[in-house]
Design an enzyme around this catalytic site. Structure first.
Site, PDB file in Angstrom:
ATOM      1  N   ARG A 166       1.991  -9.563  12.347  1.00  0.00           N
ATOM      2  CA  ARG A 166       3.461  -9.591  12.422  1.00  0.00           C
ATOM      3  C   ARG A 166       3.997 -11.021  12.556  1.00  0.00           C
ATOM      4  NH1 ARG A 166       3.121  -4.761  10.263  1.00  0.00           N
ATOM      5  NH2 ARG A 166       2.997  -3.006  11.692  1.00  0.00           N
ATOM      6  N   ASN A 215       2.029  -7.702   5.049  1.00  0.00           N
ATOM      7  CA  ASN A 215       3.263  -6.890   5.036  1.00  0.00           C
ATOM      8  C   ASN A 215       4.195  -7.302   6.170  1.00  0.00           C
ATOM      9  OD1 ASN A 215       1.511  -5.766   6.956  1.00  0.00           O
ATOM     10  ND2 ASN A 215       2.367  -3.718   6.747  1.00  0.00           N
ATOM     11  N   LYS A 231      -3.461  -7.547  -1.415  1.00  0.00           N
ATOM     12  CA  LYS A 231      -3.257  -6.212  -0.847  1.00  0.00           C
ATOM     13  C   LYS A 231      -2.397  -5.357  -1.760  1.00  0.00           C
ATOM     14  CE  LYS A 231      -3.084  -3.036   2.418  1.00  0.00           C
ATOM     15  NZ  LYS A 231      -3.562  -2.836   3.771  1.00  0.00           N
ATOM     16  N   HIS A 275      -4.781   0.146   0.068  1.00  0.00           N
ATOM     17  CA  HIS A 275      -4.368   1.224   0.975  1.00  0.00           C
ATOM     18  C   HIS A 275      -4.389   2.461   0.082  1.00  0.00           C
ATOM     19  CE1 HIS A 275      -1.563   3.048   4.177  1.00  0.00           C
ATOM     20  NE2 HIS A 275      -1.840   3.993   3.297  1.00  0.00           N
ATOM     21  N   HIS A 329      -9.277   1.497   5.597  1.00  0.00           N
ATOM     22  CA  HIS A 329      -9.063   2.589   6.569  1.00  0.00           C
ATOM     23  C   HIS A 329      -9.281   3.971   5.965  1.00  0.00           C
ATOM     24  CE1 HIS A 329      -5.235   2.356   4.545  1.00  0.00           C
ATOM     25  NE2 HIS A 329      -4.755   1.388   5.274  1.00  0.00           N
ATOM     26  N   ASP A 378      -7.172  -2.243  11.519  1.00  0.00           N
ATOM     27  CA  ASP A 378      -5.774  -1.913  11.185  1.00  0.00           C
ATOM     28  C   ASP A 378      -4.888  -2.009  12.432  1.00  0.00           C
ATOM     29  OD1 ASP A 378      -3.630  -1.280   9.603  1.00  0.00           O
ATOM     30  OD2 ASP A 378      -4.167   0.820   9.314  1.00  0.00           O
ATOM     31  N   ALA A 415      13.414  10.936  15.813  1.00  0.00           N
ATOM     32  CA  ALA A 415      13.194   9.504  15.572  1.00  0.00           C
ATOM     33  C   ALA A 415      12.054   9.350  14.567  1.00  0.00           C
ATOM     34  CB  ALA A 415      12.841   8.814  16.879  1.00  0.00           C
TER      35      ALA A 415
HETATM   36 ZN   LIG Z   1      -2.823  -1.808   7.841  1.00  0.00          ZN
END
Ligand SMILES: [Zn+2]
Length: 343
Positions: free
Chosen positions: A18, A42, A97, A134, A170, A242, A258
């Site tokens: 992040r 990302n 990615k 992914h 993953h 991950d 939510a």
């Molecule tokens: Zn990931």
């Protein structure tokens, strides 16, 4: 009974670092136990160009790291050009990615139609870049997404690009395990701690939204296939945590309807999760193959002198870590502790 166990520092080719304040927490956690990770692209504004990637990995990320190597990764879109890939490879960014559009955090610039990226995959194959998939079908629901990717999208890519280096990230199903174990040695898969430790049944039993991740947790036969692969020692099967930092109020919101973000915060206690599951499976001796040696071999990384000792003394995972992030297994007591020995 094994009471202590020395393993080399972990190598984790899938962490979400992040930005801004979060970057400090994620890098600190990664540095506790890893000497090398691959940082995912990302970010809020995804790392779709060399300039953005350089600014992020050489600027923001490097500002926080002291002894962690962060391998960079470019975010592929349907519009990424041949020149952009070549330029990235020339600057040492060899990982790319590939997100299914809209299926996970910040994947809105990802791929809807995989045939549109065949020209890019062709360039990547010839430049010997690595495609990190992914593997979920962009039009499927969370339950069938991975199976649909490996039955409807992957076979054509596999056939069209027989020499493309791939990381199938993953993986969560026995079909994906079979796919990678049928393939050549330059196609590898990563497995997360949450997919080894939990099934969809665990999520449903406690209705625990903290376990929500993509690909979704699956059923016991899938979990067993992932576990067997993880402890097999096969060089194609390796850790990819991950790890993603999510605050408690996002993962367990108190308001109705939510949207729960996907992912689990695992970096902070990563070796403890791994020791717990590998011991349960009677395979502690395979932990360093899964969490260090296979990545070392595949990325041709230098050996490390840093190591961790796993001690068989319980650790209670806190309900929150600093910054209000909720760790995987929050509140649980796991049988292992870990210390690091860095020189
Ligand atoms: Zn990931």
């Amino acid at each position: 009974v094994t009471t202590s166990y020395i393993i080399p520092a972990l190598r984790d080719p899938h962490q979400h670092l992040r930005e801004d304040l979060e970057l400090q927490h994620t890098v600190e956690a990664a540095e506790l136990w890893c000497d090398t990770i691959l940082g995912m692209p990302n970010t809020r504004e995804p790392l779709t160009t060399l300039d953005r990637a350089k600014q992020y990995y050489l600027g923001q990320v490097r500002a926080y790291t002291t002894h962690l190597t962060v391998m960079p990764c470019l975010y592929l879109t349907e519009d990424t050009t041949h020149e952009q890939l070549k330029e990235a490879a020339d600057h040492g960014i060899n990982s790319v990615k590939i997100y299914p559009r809209g299926k996970t955090s910040h994947s809105q610039h990802g791929i809807r139609n995989y045939t549109l990226i065949y020209p890019q995959l062709d360039v990547m194959q010839s430049l010997r870049m690595t495609a990190h998939f992914h593997g979920e079908h962009p039009e499927s629901d969370p339950w069938t997404g991975e199976r649909d990717f490996y039955t409807q999208i992957f076979p054509a890519i596999n056939q069209a690009f027989p020499r493309l280096r791939m990381v199938l990230e993953h993986i969560s199903t026995k079909e994906a395990v079979e796919t990678v174990l049928k393939g050549p040695g330059f196609r590898v898969a990563t497995i997360t701690p949450q997919h080894l430790l939990f099934t969809i049944g665990d999520l449903l039993q406690d209705l625990d939204s903290a376990l929500h991740c993509r690909p979704a947790l699956k059923e016991t036969p899938d979990q067993r296939a992932l576990q067997s692969a993880a402890i097999s020692g096969d060089p194609r099967i390796m850790l990819g945590s991950d790890s993603a930092p999510w605050k408690l109020h996002k993962k367990r919101p108190t308001t109705a309807r939510a949207v729960i973000p996907c992912g689990c915060w695992t970096a902070k206690y990563l070796p403890i999760y791994l020791a717990t599951i590998f011991e349960q499976l009677g395979a502690l001796d395979k932990l360093s193959t899964f969490a260090h040696h296979n990545a070392t071999q595949w990325w041709s990384l230098r050996p490390t002198s840093r190591c961790l000792s796993l001690v068989r003394e319980p650790t209670t995972i806190p309900h929150l870590t600093e910054g209000d992030y909720i760790p995987l297994c929050a509140g649980a007591t796991l049988p292992w502790s870990v210390e690091r020995h860095y020189t």
